[in-house]
Scaffold this motif. Structure first.
Motif, PDB file in Angstrom:
ATOM      1  N   PHE A 370      -2.220   0.606   2.654  1.00  0.00           N
ATOM      2  CA  PHE A 370      -3.400   1.374   2.238  1.00  0.00           C
ATOM      3  C   PHE A 370      -3.030   2.656   1.493  1.00  0.00           C
ATOM      4  N   ILE A 371      -2.092   3.422   2.040  1.00  0.00           N
ATOM      5  CA  ILE A 371      -1.722   4.696   1.421  1.00  0.00           C
ATOM      6  C   ILE A 371      -1.167   4.462   0.014  1.00  0.00           C
ATOM      7  N   LYS A 372      -0.268   3.482  -0.115  1.00  0.00           N
ATOM      8  CA  LYS A 372       0.324   3.188  -1.428  1.00  0.00           C
ATOM      9  C   LYS A 372      -0.747   2.803  -2.434  1.00  0.00           C
ATOM     10  N   HIS A 373      -1.695   1.974  -2.025  1.00  0.00           N
ATOM     11  CA  HIS A 373      -2.754   1.567  -2.945  1.00  0.00           C
ATOM     12  C   HIS A 373      -3.664   2.735  -3.310  1.00  0.00           C
ATOM     13  N   MET A 374      -3.954   3.589  -2.363  1.00  0.00           N
ATOM     14  CA  MET A 374      -4.803   4.741  -2.673  1.00  0.00           C
ATOM     15  C   MET A 374      -4.107   5.693  -3.638  1.00  0.00           C
ATOM     16  N   GLN A 375      -2.792   5.750  -3.571  1.00  0.00           N
ATOM     17  CA  GLN A 375      -2.058   6.644  -4.462  1.00  0.00           C
ATOM     18  C   GLN A 375      -1.913   6.073  -5.872  1.00  0.00           C
ATOM     19  N   ASP A 376      -1.882   4.727  -5.988  1.00  0.00           N
ATOM     20  CA  ASP A 376      -1.567   4.109  -7.281  1.00  0.00           C
ATOM     21  C   ASP A 376      -2.642   3.179  -7.834  1.00  0.00           C
ATOM     22  N   ASN A 377      -3.579   2.726  -7.005  1.00  0.00           N
ATOM     23  CA  ASN A 377      -4.565   1.731  -7.430  1.00  0.00           C
ATOM     24  C   ASN A 377      -5.793   2.422  -8.022  1.00  0.00           C
ATOM     25  N   GLU A 378      -5.953   2.300  -9.330  1.00  0.00           N
ATOM     26  CA  GLU A 378      -7.051   3.003 -10.011  1.00  0.00           C
ATOM     27  C   GLU A 378      -8.419   2.470  -9.594  1.00  0.00           C
ATOM     28  N   LEU A 380      -9.332   1.431  -6.542  1.00  0.00           N
ATOM     29  CA  LEU A 380      -9.700   2.070  -5.278  1.00  0.00           C
ATOM     30  C   LEU A 380      -9.948   3.560  -5.465  1.00  0.00           C
ATOM     31  N   GLN A 381      -9.199   4.181  -6.332  1.00  0.00           N
ATOM     32  CA  GLN A 381      -9.433   5.602  -6.602  1.00  0.00           C
ATOM     33  C   GLN A 381     -10.824   5.819  -7.181  1.00  0.00           C
ATOM     34  N   ASP A 382     -11.278   4.859  -7.989  1.00  0.00           N
ATOM     35  CA  ASP A 382     -12.619   4.932  -8.554  1.00  0.00           C
ATOM     36  C   ASP A 382     -13.670   4.710  -7.470  1.00  0.00           C
ATOM     37  N   VAL A 383     -13.424   3.752  -6.572  1.00  0.00           N
ATOM     38  CA  VAL A 383     -14.367   3.452  -5.487  1.00  0.00           C
ATOM     39  C   VAL A 383     -14.589   4.674  -4.609  1.00  0.00           C
ATOM     40  N   PRO A 388      -5.280  11.532  -6.698  1.00  0.00           N
ATOM     41  CA  PRO A 388      -4.151  12.238  -6.076  1.00  0.00           C
ATOM     42  C   PRO A 388      -3.528  13.239  -7.033  1.00  0.00           C
ATOM     43  N   LYS A 389      -3.355  14.472  -6.569  1.00  0.00           N
ATOM     44  CA  LYS A 389      -2.757  15.503  -7.420  1.00  0.00           C
ATOM     45  C   LYS A 389      -1.322  15.146  -7.763  1.00  0.00           C
TER      46      LYS A 389
END
Length: 447
Positions: A370-378, A380-383, A388-389
């Motif tokens: 989950f953490i890796k996807h939240m940092q790199d998956n655009e 999920l970042q949009d959802v 991430p700074k």
């Protein structure tokens, strides 16, 4: 014949232990390891392992396909495999669908997870549409032959993820939700026999249905729809299994957050000519929902203070109490839980039940990834409206796993050997150039 022999060789490597597989696959990429950038060599090795796993999905032996799917899901869970997907999207999708149609329960569960991860990797677009269009029928058909909890739970979770990512029209989301609802609450008839579902299946199906409700417009449903859903989930609050009660509690919280009481109230209003639309049915439905809410308040209040007796695990009891305290506060004061979690050095915050349910479902599905996807998956970042700074910092060092460090950073690694060869070659070329320069200079002097 040559392709088949190559697949056999890859499968033999896949079936060997992890360390030998890593060394073997690394050696095949020796000629590609001439760059001094570590990230590129890591990607070459990972693509090689994924290629081997993909080849293994053609095998007849189920255990080999299961190992291959496990390797694929692990790779997709821990990193975004965009380069591999660009080349092998269609092949991977259809081999996974074939596993759903013909595989064992374990193979089906792994294939479902792989398809869900594939959908999250491709995000919006034509590929996502293809996943949805190709997956719905095989998943629906497989759900009809319920064999065990693992298989059924994996199928509904896959359907939820694929629909969440891919659906562009309300009717597509409704179709998937209806498949789940028919599993939970089948309409009995001459060809339908009531089957008692295991608690794990009920929990998974309710959670998946609730997850998809987060992308539905509540105004598309009428009081009759809501009444059916609320009545069913209310009965689940009295079940013995805590996971079922928790899933039902989340569903009810989201329903009352989504439901438009004002819209339902307008169904009671008269038309311009003074008549009541649909007779007394609308008024009865609206009144019944308010009555159900009053009943649910009492159930929720009891579960938020339960002393024990139903279920056993203390951790589950605390989870139940905390959840139903939040549900109670929401039903009484319209205040949804405000949750904040750290992802790297950044915070992700949820302010509504809809956001919280999306977050919990994604955390459950991705697990340690989950953490890796939240940092790199655009996607999920949009959802989650999360940026991430760290992503914008220049010079952030690539973080390797311990196995990658052994493979690419140790003195005897393929990467260091390749780098040494590369530098030696550069020195030789430099020496040759210098020798040539001096030879020319001496010639000029003599002249």
């Amino acid at each position: 014949m040559g392709k088949r022999n190559n697949q056999r060789k890859n499968i033999a490597m896949l079936d060997s232990d992890d360390e030998n597989s890593s060394v073997s696959s690394s050696s095949t990429a020796r000629s590609d390891l001439m760059s001094v950038s570590g990230t590129e060599e890591v990607q070459v090795d990972k693509d090689s392992l994924l290629e081997q796993a993909l080849d293994a999905l053609y095998e007849k032996r189920g255990s080999t396909r299961e190992k291959a799917l496990a390797a694929i899901t692990d790779a997709f869970n821990t990193n975004l495999q965009h380069q591999f997907v660009e080349k092998k999207f269609a092949t991977l999708l259809h081999l996974c669908l074939n596993s759903i149609k013909k595989g064992s329960s374990k193979e089906i569960a792994l294939a479902c997870h792989a398809i869900g991860l594939l959908a999250l990797t491709v995000g919006y677009g034509d590929n996502a549409r293809e996943i949805l269009e190709e997956s719905v029928i095989p998943i629906s058909q497989s759900l009809k032959s319920q064999s065990d909890s693992l298989k059924t739970a994996s199928l509904v979770e896959c359907l939820a993820i694929v629909t969440f990512v891919s659906a562009t029209e309300t009717k597509e989301t409704e179709r998937s939700m209806q498949i789940m609802w028919q599993l939970l609450h089948p309409k009995l008839g001459s060809n339908v026999v009531a089957v008692k579902l295991p608690a794990a299946v009920i929990t998974a199906a309710v959670s998946a249905w609730t997850f998809l409700l987060t992308i539905m417009d509540g105004c598309t449903l009428n009081s009759k729809d809501w009444q059916e859903y609320i009545s069913y989930f209310s009965t689940l609050l009295d079940k013995d299994d805590r996971s079922v009660r928790i899933a039902a509690g989340e569903a009810l919280a989201l329903i009352f957050e989504t439901i438009s009481i004002e819209k339902l109230a307008t169904e009671n209003k008269t038309t311009p000519d003074g008549s009541v639309p649909e007779g007394n049915k609308s008024r009865e439905g609206y009144t019944h929902i308010l009555g159900l809410k009053s009943k649910i308040l009492n159930q929720v209040r009891s579960l938020s203070a339960e002393a024990g007796g139903k279920g056993s695990a203390k951790k589950d009891l605390n989870s139940q109490r905390n959840l139903f305290k939040d549900v109670l506060e929401f039903l009484e004061d319209d205040h949804a839980p405000d949750i904040s979690m750290k992802i790297g050095g950044d915070s992700l915050q949820t302010l509504t039940w809809s956001e919280l349910i999306k977050l919990n479902f994604m955390k459950h599905f991705l697990g340690g990834g989950f953490i890796k996807h939240m940092q790199d998956n655009e996607f999920l970042q949009d959802v989650f409206r999360f940026t991430p700074k760290r992503k914008h910092l220049v010079g952030v060092k690539h973080q390797m796993s311990s196995s990658e460090k052994r493979m690419f950073q140790s003195p005897n690694s393929i990467l260091n050997k390749a780098r040494t060869q590369f530098l030696n070659k550069q020195r030789m070329l430099s020496k040759d150039r210098n020798d040539g320069h001096f030879a020319v200079g001496m010639g000029d002097e003599d002249m």
